[in-house]
Write a protein that holds these residues in place. Structure first.
Motif, short mmCIF file in Angstrom:
data_model
loop_
_atom_site.label_atom_id
_atom_site.label_comp_id
_atom_site.label_asym_id
_atom_site.label_seq_id
_atom_site.Cartn_x
_atom_site.Cartn_y
_atom_site.Cartn_z
N SER A 1 6.05 -58.99 -82.65
CA SER A 1 5.48 -60.05 -81.81
C SER A 1 5.02 -59.52 -80.46
O SER A 1 4.12 -60.09 -79.85
N ASP A 2 5.62 -58.44 -79.99
CA ASP A 2 5.28 -57.88 -78.67
C ASP A 2 5.10 -56.37 -78.84
O ASP A 2 6.07 -55.63 -78.95
N VAL A 3 3.84 -55.95 -78.86
CA VAL A 3 3.53 -54.55 -79.13
C VAL A 3 4.15 -53.62 -78.09
O VAL A 3 4.73 -52.58 -78.44
N ASP A 4 4.07 -53.96 -76.82
CA ASP A 4 4.61 -53.09 -75.77
C ASP A 4 6.13 -52.98 -75.87
O ASP A 4 6.69 -51.88 -75.72
N ALA A 5 6.82 -54.08 -76.13
CA ALA A 5 8.28 -54.03 -76.29
C ALA A 5 8.67 -53.21 -77.51
O ALA A 5 9.62 -52.43 -77.47
N ALA A 6 7.92 -53.38 -78.60
CA ALA A 6 8.20 -52.60 -79.81
C ALA A 6 7.97 -51.12 -79.56
O ALA A 6 8.74 -50.26 -80.02
N LYS A 7 6.94 -50.80 -78.80
CA LYS A 7 6.65 -49.39 -78.47
C LYS A 7 7.81 -48.78 -77.69
O LYS A 7 8.25 -47.66 -77.99
N THR A 8 8.35 -49.52 -76.74
CA THR A 8 9.50 -49.04 -75.97
C THR A 8 10.71 -48.84 -76.87
O THR A 8 11.41 -47.83 -76.78
N PHE A 9 10.96 -49.79 -77.78
CA PHE A 9 12.10 -49.71 -78.69
C PHE A 9 12.01 -48.47 -79.58
O PHE A 9 12.96 -47.69 -79.68
N TYR A 10 10.88 -48.28 -80.25
CA TYR A 10 10.77 -47.15 -81.19
C TYR A 10 10.75 -45.81 -80.46
O TYR A 10 11.22 -44.80 -81.02
N ALA A 11 10.29 -45.77 -79.23
CA ALA A 11 10.38 -44.54 -78.44
C ALA A 11 11.84 -44.19 -78.17
O ALA A 11 12.22 -43.01 -78.20
N ARG A 12 12.70 -45.22 -77.94
CA ARG A 12 14.13 -44.98 -77.70
C ARG A 12 14.82 -44.36 -78.91
O ARG A 12 15.85 -43.69 -78.78
N LEU A 13 14.27 -44.58 -80.09
CA LEU A 13 14.85 -43.99 -81.31
C LEU A 13 14.60 -42.49 -81.39
O LEU A 13 15.18 -41.81 -82.24
N TRP B 1 11.59 -41.31 -82.08
CA TRP B 1 10.49 -41.10 -83.00
C TRP B 1 9.27 -40.61 -82.24
O TRP B 1 9.06 -40.95 -81.08
N ARG B 2 8.43 -39.82 -82.89
CA ARG B 2 7.23 -39.26 -82.28
C ARG B 2 6.14 -40.32 -82.20
O ARG B 2 5.80 -40.97 -83.18
N LEU B 3 5.58 -40.49 -81.01
CA LEU B 3 4.43 -41.38 -80.82
C LEU B 3 3.18 -40.59 -81.16
O LEU B 3 2.89 -39.56 -80.55
N ASP B 4 2.45 -41.05 -82.16
CA ASP B 4 1.27 -40.33 -82.65
C ASP B 4 0.00 -40.83 -81.99
O ASP B 4 -0.10 -41.99 -81.59
N ALA B 5 -1.00 -39.97 -81.93
CA ALA B 5 -2.32 -40.36 -81.43
C ALA B 5 -2.97 -41.27 -82.48
O ALA B 5 -2.94 -40.96 -83.68
N THR B 6 -3.52 -42.39 -82.03
CA THR B 6 -4.14 -43.35 -82.94
C THR B 6 -5.36 -43.97 -82.28
O THR B 6 -5.56 -43.86 -81.07
N PRO B 7 -6.17 -44.68 -83.07
CA PRO B 7 -7.29 -45.41 -82.48
C PRO B 7 -6.76 -46.56 -81.61
O PRO B 7 -5.61 -46.99 -81.77
N GLY C 1 -5.64 -50.10 -80.28
CA GLY C 1 -5.12 -51.26 -80.99
C GLY C 1 -4.08 -50.95 -82.04
O GLY C 1 -3.53 -51.85 -82.67
N VAL C 2 -3.80 -49.66 -82.25
CA VAL C 2 -2.81 -49.23 -83.25
C VAL C 2 -1.76 -48.37 -82.56
O VAL C 2 -2.09 -47.46 -81.81
N VAL C 3 -0.50 -48.69 -82.79
CA VAL C 3 0.61 -47.86 -82.30
C VAL C 3 1.28 -47.28 -83.54
O VAL C 3 1.61 -48.01 -84.48
N GLN C 4 1.49 -45.98 -83.54
CA GLN C 4 2.10 -45.31 -84.70
C GLN C 4 3.22 -44.42 -84.24
O GLN C 4 3.06 -43.61 -83.34
N PHE C 5 4.38 -44.57 -84.89
CA PHE C 5 5.54 -43.72 -84.66
C PHE C 5 5.93 -43.06 -85.97
O PHE C 5 5.83 -43.68 -87.03
N THR C 6 6.43 -41.82 -85.87
CA THR C 6 6.90 -41.10 -87.04
C THR C 6 8.33 -40.65 -86.79
O THR C 6 8.60 -39.93 -85.82
N PRO C 7 9.28 -41.08 -87.65
CA PRO C 7 10.66 -40.60 -87.50
C PRO C 7 10.72 -39.08 -87.68
O PRO C 7 9.93 -38.50 -88.43
N GLN C 8 11.67 -38.45 -87.01
CA GLN C 8 11.82 -37.00 -87.09
C GLN C 8 11.96 -36.57 -88.54
O GLN C 8 12.78 -37.09 -89.28
N GLY C 9 11.13 -35.61 -88.94
CA GLY C 9 11.20 -35.05 -90.28
C GLY C 9 10.56 -35.89 -91.36
O GLY C 9 10.54 -35.49 -92.51
#
Length: 189
Positions: free
Chosen positions: A11-23, A25-31, A33-41
């Motif tokens: 529901s909140d892209v910025d809050a979700a981005k902060t949450f997944y960064a705390r895990l 996970w790697r923040l990937d380059a994307t176009p 409007g798209v936020v992409q995270f990849t868990p380690q490994g």
């Protein structure tokens, strides 16, 4: 075919981005409007954005495989992630604590993101036969690789005791052991 990305509804892209960064996970380059995270490994990523999904925020559920659940749980708790206590399945429902024999696939814990998308953590140190392509061996982190090497060292010591002789080609034996362990095959002889 390989699964590349799974879209999760938030529901909140910025809050979700902060949450997944705390895990961690790697923040990937994307176009835009798209936020992409990849868990380690992981070879698979998660994406979210304002217009990526029509699903209800919090309706996603996924599994994350880890080699050392207690250590990872402690790390997540240190990042203020609300993680359940570790449990394992029993005949009448979940039982508190890790699996007493620390069998692969049995020790679990859960956490949810800010919207309630649920993640099941599952400890796997040895894959069931046929669950991993035997041609692809990888480790999610330096810690996972170090743990695999320690298991190989222990197994190799037993191998040398069984054969009654020192194995000068131990690096190849370790490599075969670790590849076999990931693909669910028996240890080399």
């Amino acid at each position: 075919m390989k699964v590349e990305v799974v879209v999760i509804p938030v529901s909140d892209v910025d809050a979700a981005k902060t949450f997944y960064a705390r895990l961690g996970w790697r923040l990937d380059a994307t176009p835009p409007g798209v936020v992409q995270f990849t868990p380690q490994g992981s070879a698979c990523s998660v994406q979210f954005g304002a217009n990526l999904s029509h699903a209800v925020p919090g309706s996603a559920k996924g599994y994350l495989i880890v080699a050392d659940l207690p250590t990872l749980r402690d790390a997540l708790v240190a990042e203020d992630v609300a993680v359940s206590e570790i449990f394992h399945p029993g005949p009448d429902g979940p039982i508190d604590g890790p699996d007493p024999d620390r069998r692969s696939y049995f020790s679990r814990a859960t956490f949810s993101d800010l919207d309630g998308n649920e993640w099941m953590l599952q400890e796997v140190t040895q894959r069931l036969p046929g669950r991993v392509d035997p041609g692809e061996v990888s480790f999610a982190s330096n810690g996972d690789l170090a743990s695999a090497m320690l298991r190989a060292e222990t197994a190799h010591g037993e191998h040398e005791r069984r054969t009654g002789e020192a194995d000068a080609n131990w690096p190849a034996w370790y490599a075969q052991f670790m590849a076999n362990e990931q693909s669910g095959k028996p240890a080399p002889q």
